[in-house]
Design an enzyme around this catalytic site. Structure first.
Site, PDB file in Angstrom:
ATOM      1  N   SER A 138     -54.336 -25.059 -16.080  1.00 29.31           N
ATOM      2  CA  SER A 138     -53.874 -24.919 -17.455  1.00 29.31           C
ATOM      3  C   SER A 138     -52.386 -24.580 -17.525  1.00 29.31           C
ATOM      4  O   SER A 138     -51.886 -23.762 -16.747  1.00 29.31           O
ATOM      5  CB  SER A 138     -54.689 -23.825 -18.153  1.00 29.31           C
ATOM      6  OG  SER A 138     -54.172 -23.560 -19.433  1.00 29.31           O
ATOM      7  N   MET A 139     -51.726 -25.209 -18.472  1.00 29.18           N
ATOM      8  CA  MET A 139     -50.331 -24.864 -18.786  1.00 29.18           C
ATOM      9  C   MET A 139     -50.046 -25.327 -20.209  1.00 29.18           C
ATOM     10  O   MET A 139     -50.633 -26.295 -20.690  1.00 29.18           O
ATOM     11  CB  MET A 139     -49.355 -25.516 -17.806  1.00 29.18           C
ATOM     12  CG  MET A 139     -49.290 -27.026 -17.886  1.00 29.18           C
ATOM     13  SD  MET A 139     -48.198 -27.747 -16.659  1.00 29.18           S
ATOM     14  CE  MET A 139     -49.236 -27.628 -15.200  1.00 29.18           C
ATOM     15  N   HIS A 140     -49.165 -24.599 -20.881  1.00 35.91           N
ATOM     16  CA  HIS A 140     -48.792 -25.005 -22.227  1.00 35.91           C
ATOM     17  C   HIS A 140     -47.729 -26.088 -22.147  1.00 35.91           C
ATOM     18  O   HIS A 140     -46.763 -25.973 -21.391  1.00 35.91           O
ATOM     19  CB  HIS A 140     -48.285 -23.807 -23.035  1.00 35.91           C
ATOM     20  CG  HIS A 140     -49.377 -22.898 -23.474  1.00 35.91           C
ATOM     21  ND1 HIS A 140     -49.661 -21.713 -22.849  1.00 35.91           N
ATOM     22  CD2 HIS A 140     -50.290 -23.023 -24.470  1.00 35.91           C
ATOM     23  CE1 HIS A 140     -50.689 -21.130 -23.434  1.00 35.91           C
ATOM     24  NE2 HIS A 140     -51.097 -21.904 -24.409  1.00 35.91           N
ATOM     25  N   TYR A 168     -53.749 -11.000 -21.117  1.00 42.24           N
ATOM     26  CA  TYR A 168     -54.260 -11.398 -22.428  1.00 42.24           C
ATOM     27  C   TYR A 168     -55.478 -10.544 -22.814  1.00 42.24           C
ATOM     28  O   TYR A 168     -55.845  -9.611 -22.101  1.00 42.24           O
ATOM     29  CB  TYR A 168     -54.565 -12.887 -22.435  1.00 42.24           C
ATOM     30  CG  TYR A 168     -53.320 -13.747 -22.311  1.00 42.24           C
ATOM     31  CD1 TYR A 168     -52.427 -13.869 -23.378  1.00 42.24           C
ATOM     32  CD2 TYR A 168     -53.011 -14.402 -21.122  1.00 42.24           C
ATOM     33  CE1 TYR A 168     -51.276 -14.633 -23.265  1.00 42.24           C
ATOM     34  CE2 TYR A 168     -51.853 -15.165 -21.005  1.00 42.24           C
ATOM     35  CZ  TYR A 168     -50.985 -15.274 -22.080  1.00 42.24           C
ATOM     36  OH  TYR A 168     -49.837 -16.022 -21.969  1.00 42.24           O
ATOM     37  N   GLN A 190     -59.074 -24.671 -22.311  1.00 45.39           N
ATOM     38  CA  GLN A 190     -58.939 -23.240 -22.083  1.00 45.39           C
ATOM     39  C   GLN A 190     -58.978 -22.489 -23.410  1.00 45.39           C
ATOM     40  O   GLN A 190     -58.261 -22.829 -24.351  1.00 45.39           O
ATOM     41  CB  GLN A 190     -57.628 -22.904 -21.374  1.00 45.39           C
ATOM     42  CG  GLN A 190     -57.525 -21.421 -21.018  1.00 45.39           C
ATOM     43  CD  GLN A 190     -56.151 -21.012 -20.534  1.00 45.39           C
ATOM     44  OE1 GLN A 190     -55.261 -20.777 -21.329  1.00 45.39           O
ATOM     45  NE2 GLN A 190     -55.977 -20.957 -19.214  1.00 45.39           N
ATOM     46  N   ARG A 234     -54.285   1.380 -19.495  1.00 43.07           N
ATOM     47  CA  ARG A 234     -53.059   1.495 -20.290  1.00 43.07           C
ATOM     48  C   ARG A 234     -53.201   0.837 -21.661  1.00 43.07           C
ATOM     49  O   ARG A 234     -52.579   1.273 -22.624  1.00 43.07           O
ATOM     50  CB  ARG A 234     -51.891   0.866 -19.532  1.00 43.07           C
ATOM     51  CG  ARG A 234     -50.557   1.018 -20.238  1.00 43.07           C
ATOM     52  CD  ARG A 234     -49.407   0.606 -19.352  1.00 43.07           C
ATOM     53  NE  ARG A 234     -48.125   0.788 -20.004  1.00 43.07           N
ATOM     54  CZ  ARG A 234     -46.957   0.592 -19.420  1.00 43.07           C
ATOM     55  NH1 ARG A 234     -46.920   0.229 -18.140  1.00 43.07           N
ATOM     56  NH2 ARG A 234     -45.833   0.766 -20.085  1.00 43.07           N
ATOM     57  N   GLY A 239     -53.829 -23.001 -23.491  1.00 38.49           N
ATOM     58  CA  GLY A 239     -54.718 -22.109 -24.218  1.00 38.49           C
ATOM     59  C   GLY A 239     -54.855 -22.444 -25.694  1.00 38.49           C
ATOM     60  O   GLY A 239     -53.860 -22.631 -26.401  1.00 38.49           O
TER      61      GLY A 239
END
Length: 216
Positions: free
Chosen positions: A22-24, A193, A127, A202, A71
Protein backbone atom coordinates in the site's frame (compact mmCIF):
# COMPACT_ATOMS: atom_id res chain seq x y z
CA UNK A 1 8.73 -15.95 -6.67
CA UNK A 2 6.92 -16.44 -9.98
CA UNK A 3 5.00 -19.58 -9.05
CA UNK A 4 1.24 -19.32 -8.45
CA UNK A 5 0.12 -19.03 -4.81
CA UNK A 6 -3.18 -20.71 -3.85
CA UNK A 7 -5.07 -18.77 -1.20
CA UNK A 8 -8.61 -18.94 0.12
CA UNK A 9 -11.56 -19.95 -2.10
CA UNK A 10 -12.75 -16.33 -1.99
CA UNK A 11 -9.50 -14.96 -3.43
CA UNK A 12 -8.42 -17.95 -5.49
CA UNK A 13 -4.88 -18.41 -6.80
CA UNK A 14 -2.49 -15.50 -7.12
CA UNK A 15 -0.51 -15.57 -10.37
CA UNK A 16 2.77 -15.15 -8.45
CA UNK A 17 4.22 -14.05 -5.09
CA UNK A 18 4.92 -10.46 -6.21
CA UNK A 19 2.94 -8.10 -3.98
CA UNK A 20 2.78 -4.33 -4.36
CA UNK A 21 2.29 -2.86 -0.91
CA UNK A 22 0.00 0.00 0.00
CA UNK A 23 1.02 3.57 -0.76
CA UNK A 24 -0.85 6.79 -1.33
CA UNK A 25 -0.73 7.94 -4.93
CA UNK A 26 -2.84 11.09 -4.81
CA UNK A 27 -5.32 9.33 -7.10
CA UNK A 28 -7.68 8.14 -4.36
CA UNK A 29 -10.22 10.90 -5.07
CA UNK A 30 -12.20 12.84 -2.47
CA UNK A 31 -15.47 12.63 -0.59
CA UNK A 32 -16.68 16.20 -1.07
CA UNK A 33 -20.50 16.32 -1.25
CA UNK A 34 -21.64 17.46 -4.67
CA UNK A 35 -23.44 20.52 -3.29
CA UNK A 36 -20.15 21.82 -1.89
CA UNK A 37 -18.13 21.45 -5.08
CA UNK A 38 -18.89 24.94 -6.45
CA UNK A 39 -18.02 26.60 -3.15
CA UNK A 40 -14.70 24.76 -2.87
CA UNK A 41 -13.93 25.20 -6.57
CA UNK A 42 -13.47 21.44 -6.84
CA UNK A 43 -14.36 19.48 -9.94
CA UNK A 44 -16.69 16.48 -9.92
CA UNK A 45 -14.07 14.55 -11.86
CA UNK A 46 -11.67 14.81 -8.92
CA UNK A 47 -13.88 12.27 -7.15
CA UNK A 48 -13.45 9.79 -10.00
CA UNK A 49 -11.21 6.78 -9.44
CA UNK A 50 -10.62 6.12 -13.15
CA UNK A 51 -6.97 7.17 -12.93
CA UNK A 52 -6.45 4.96 -9.88
CA UNK A 53 -7.78 1.95 -11.77
CA UNK A 54 -5.47 2.65 -14.71
CA UNK A 55 -2.53 3.11 -12.35
CA UNK A 56 -3.00 -0.35 -10.81
CA UNK A 57 -3.80 -2.00 -14.14
CA UNK A 58 -0.45 -0.78 -15.47
CA UNK A 59 1.31 -2.36 -12.46
CA UNK A 60 -0.58 -5.58 -13.05
CA UNK A 61 0.54 -5.60 -16.68
CA UNK A 62 4.07 -5.30 -15.30
CA UNK A 63 3.58 -8.57 -13.43
CA UNK A 64 2.40 -7.69 -9.91
CA UNK A 65 0.23 -10.56 -8.71
CA UNK A 66 -1.45 -8.70 -5.85
CA UNK A 67 -1.71 -4.96 -5.19
CA UNK A 68 -2.98 -3.01 -2.20
CA UNK A 69 -4.51 0.45 -2.51
CA UNK A 70 -3.61 3.46 -0.43
CA UNK A 71 -5.60 3.92 2.76
CA UNK A 72 -9.35 4.48 2.45
CA UNK A 73 -11.18 5.72 5.54
CA UNK A 74 -14.11 3.83 7.10
CA UNK A 75 -15.76 7.06 8.31
CA UNK A 76 -15.39 10.85 8.31
CA UNK A 77 -13.45 10.96 11.57
CA UNK A 78 -10.85 8.69 10.02
CA UNK A 79 -10.12 10.99 7.06
CA UNK A 80 -6.42 11.75 6.65
CA UNK A 81 -7.44 15.28 5.70
CA UNK A 82 -10.66 17.21 5.09
CA UNK A 83 -12.92 15.30 2.67
CA UNK A 84 -10.28 12.65 1.98
CA UNK A 85 -11.27 9.39 0.35
CA UNK A 86 -13.62 7.10 2.27
CA UNK A 87 -15.86 4.12 1.57
CA UNK A 88 -19.16 4.37 3.44
CA UNK A 89 -21.89 4.68 0.80
CA UNK A 90 -23.30 2.80 -2.20
CA UNK A 91 -22.30 5.71 -4.45
CA UNK A 92 -18.69 5.27 -3.37
CA UNK A 93 -18.95 1.53 -4.05
CA UNK A 94 -19.71 2.36 -7.68
CA UNK A 95 -16.60 4.55 -7.88
CA UNK A 96 -14.40 1.78 -6.48
CA UNK A 97 -15.93 -0.83 -8.76
CA UNK A 98 -14.29 0.90 -11.71
CA UNK A 99 -10.91 0.26 -10.05
CA UNK A 100 -11.51 -3.44 -9.46
CA UNK A 101 -13.04 -4.10 -12.87
CA UNK A 102 -10.13 -2.37 -14.61
CA UNK A 103 -7.59 -4.42 -12.65
CA UNK A 104 -9.43 -7.71 -13.08
CA UNK A 105 -9.36 -7.33 -16.86
CA UNK A 106 -5.59 -7.80 -16.74
CA UNK A 107 -4.21 -11.34 -17.02
CA UNK A 108 -0.88 -11.92 -15.28
CA UNK A 109 1.31 -14.77 -16.58
CA UNK A 110 1.92 -17.74 -14.26
CA UNK A 111 5.00 -19.92 -14.37
CA UNK A 112 4.17 -23.07 -12.45
CA UNK A 113 7.03 -25.58 -12.34
CA UNK A 114 6.54 -28.39 -14.80
CA UNK A 115 3.57 -26.85 -16.59
CA UNK A 116 2.97 -24.61 -19.55
CA UNK A 117 2.69 -20.90 -19.09
CA UNK A 118 -0.81 -19.87 -18.07
CA UNK A 119 -2.33 -16.79 -16.54
CA UNK A 120 -4.50 -15.61 -13.67
CA UNK A 121 -6.44 -12.40 -13.39
CA UNK A 122 -4.72 -9.68 -11.40
CA UNK A 123 -5.83 -9.23 -7.80
CA UNK A 124 -6.29 -6.08 -5.74
CA UNK A 125 -7.05 -5.47 -2.07
CA UNK A 126 -8.19 -2.24 -0.44
CA UNK A 127 -6.50 -0.86 2.64
CA UNK A 128 -8.81 0.44 5.37
CA UNK A 129 -7.08 3.23 7.25
CA UNK A 130 -8.39 5.31 10.14
CA UNK A 131 -6.04 8.21 10.83
CA UNK A 132 -6.96 8.64 14.49
CA UNK A 133 -5.07 11.58 15.99
CA UNK A 134 -2.95 11.86 12.82
CA UNK A 135 -5.98 13.34 11.07
CA UNK A 136 -5.40 16.88 9.80
CA UNK A 137 -8.95 18.06 10.43
CA UNK A 138 -11.08 19.05 13.46
CA UNK A 139 -13.10 15.80 13.50
CA UNK A 140 -10.05 13.81 14.63
CA UNK A 141 -10.62 11.17 17.31
CA UNK A 142 -8.35 8.90 19.33
CA UNK A 143 -8.48 6.56 22.34
CA UNK A 144 -7.71 9.59 24.53
CA UNK A 145 -7.70 13.35 24.01
CA UNK A 146 -4.15 13.79 22.77
CA UNK A 147 -2.55 15.82 20.00
CA UNK A 148 -0.21 14.45 17.38
CA UNK A 149 2.82 16.61 16.51
CA UNK A 150 1.92 16.23 12.82
CA UNK A 151 -1.65 17.53 13.15
CA UNK A 152 -2.80 21.04 14.10
CA UNK A 153 -5.85 19.62 15.90
CA UNK A 154 -6.19 17.85 19.23
CA UNK A 155 -8.09 14.61 18.85
CA UNK A 156 -11.34 14.10 20.73
CA UNK A 157 -11.49 11.07 23.02
CA UNK A 158 -13.80 8.38 21.71
CA UNK A 159 -16.63 7.46 24.05
CA UNK A 160 -17.33 3.80 24.71
CA UNK A 161 -20.15 3.97 22.17
CA UNK A 162 -17.82 5.80 19.79
CA UNK A 163 -15.30 2.96 19.92
CA UNK A 164 -18.00 0.41 19.22
CA UNK A 165 -19.46 2.40 16.34
CA UNK A 166 -15.97 2.81 14.88
CA UNK A 167 -15.55 -0.99 14.96
CA UNK A 168 -18.88 -1.26 13.14
CA UNK A 169 -17.65 1.28 10.58
CA UNK A 170 -14.61 -0.89 9.84
CA UNK A 171 -16.92 -3.86 9.28
CA UNK A 172 -19.21 -1.84 7.03
CA UNK A 173 -16.25 -0.55 5.02
CA UNK A 174 -14.96 -4.10 4.51
CA UNK A 175 -18.39 -5.29 3.37
CA UNK A 176 -18.63 -2.41 0.90
CA UNK A 177 -15.13 -3.17 -0.37
CA UNK A 178 -16.22 -6.73 -1.11
CA UNK A 179 -19.31 -5.39 -2.90
CA UNK A 180 -17.04 -3.15 -4.96
CA UNK A 181 -15.15 -6.21 -6.17
CA UNK A 182 -11.95 -6.04 -4.12
CA UNK A 183 -10.31 -9.40 -3.51
CA UNK A 184 -9.70 -8.61 0.14
CA UNK A 185 -8.96 -5.83 2.60
CA UNK A 186 -5.86 -4.88 4.53
CA UNK A 187 -6.47 -3.13 7.85
CA UNK A 188 -3.82 -0.57 8.76
CA UNK A 189 -2.87 -1.29 12.36
CA UNK A 190 0.64 0.15 12.53
CA UNK A 191 2.66 3.34 12.03
CA UNK A 192 0.79 5.31 14.68
CA UNK A 193 -2.69 5.26 13.14
CA UNK A 194 -5.87 4.64 15.16
CA UNK A 195 -5.50 0.94 15.96
CA UNK A 196 -1.85 1.48 16.89
CA UNK A 197 -2.94 4.35 19.16
CA UNK A 198 -5.02 1.90 21.21
CA UNK A 199 -1.91 -0.24 21.80
CA UNK A 200 0.38 2.48 23.16
CA UNK A 201 0.21 3.93 26.68
CA UNK A 202 1.17 7.39 25.50
CA UNK A 203 -1.96 7.67 23.35
CA UNK A 204 -4.29 5.37 25.29
CA UNK A 205 -5.02 6.55 28.83
CA UNK A 206 -8.44 4.90 29.04
CA UNK A 207 -9.64 3.07 32.14
CA UNK A 208 -12.43 1.05 30.48
CA UNK A 209 -12.17 -2.25 28.61
CA UNK A 210 -10.40 -0.52 25.70
CA UNK A 211 -7.53 0.72 27.89
CA UNK A 212 -5.16 -0.61 30.50
CA UNK A 213 -3.36 -3.90 29.95
CA UNK A 214 -2.52 -5.44 26.58
CA UNK A 215 -5.00 -8.20 27.37
CA UNK A 216 -7.80 -5.68 26.91
Amino acid sequence: LFAPLPLSPAIGTLPNRVIMGSMHTGLEGHSIPSFLLPFLKAEESHGSLHALGEYFAERARGGAGLMVTGGISPNREGWLGPFASKLTTREEVDLHREVTETVHEVRVPTYAEGSKEGSERARICMQILHAGRYAAHPLAVSPSATKSPISPFQARELSLGGVQSTVADFVNCAVLAKDAGYDGVEIMGSEGYLINQFLVERTNKRTDEYGGSFAN
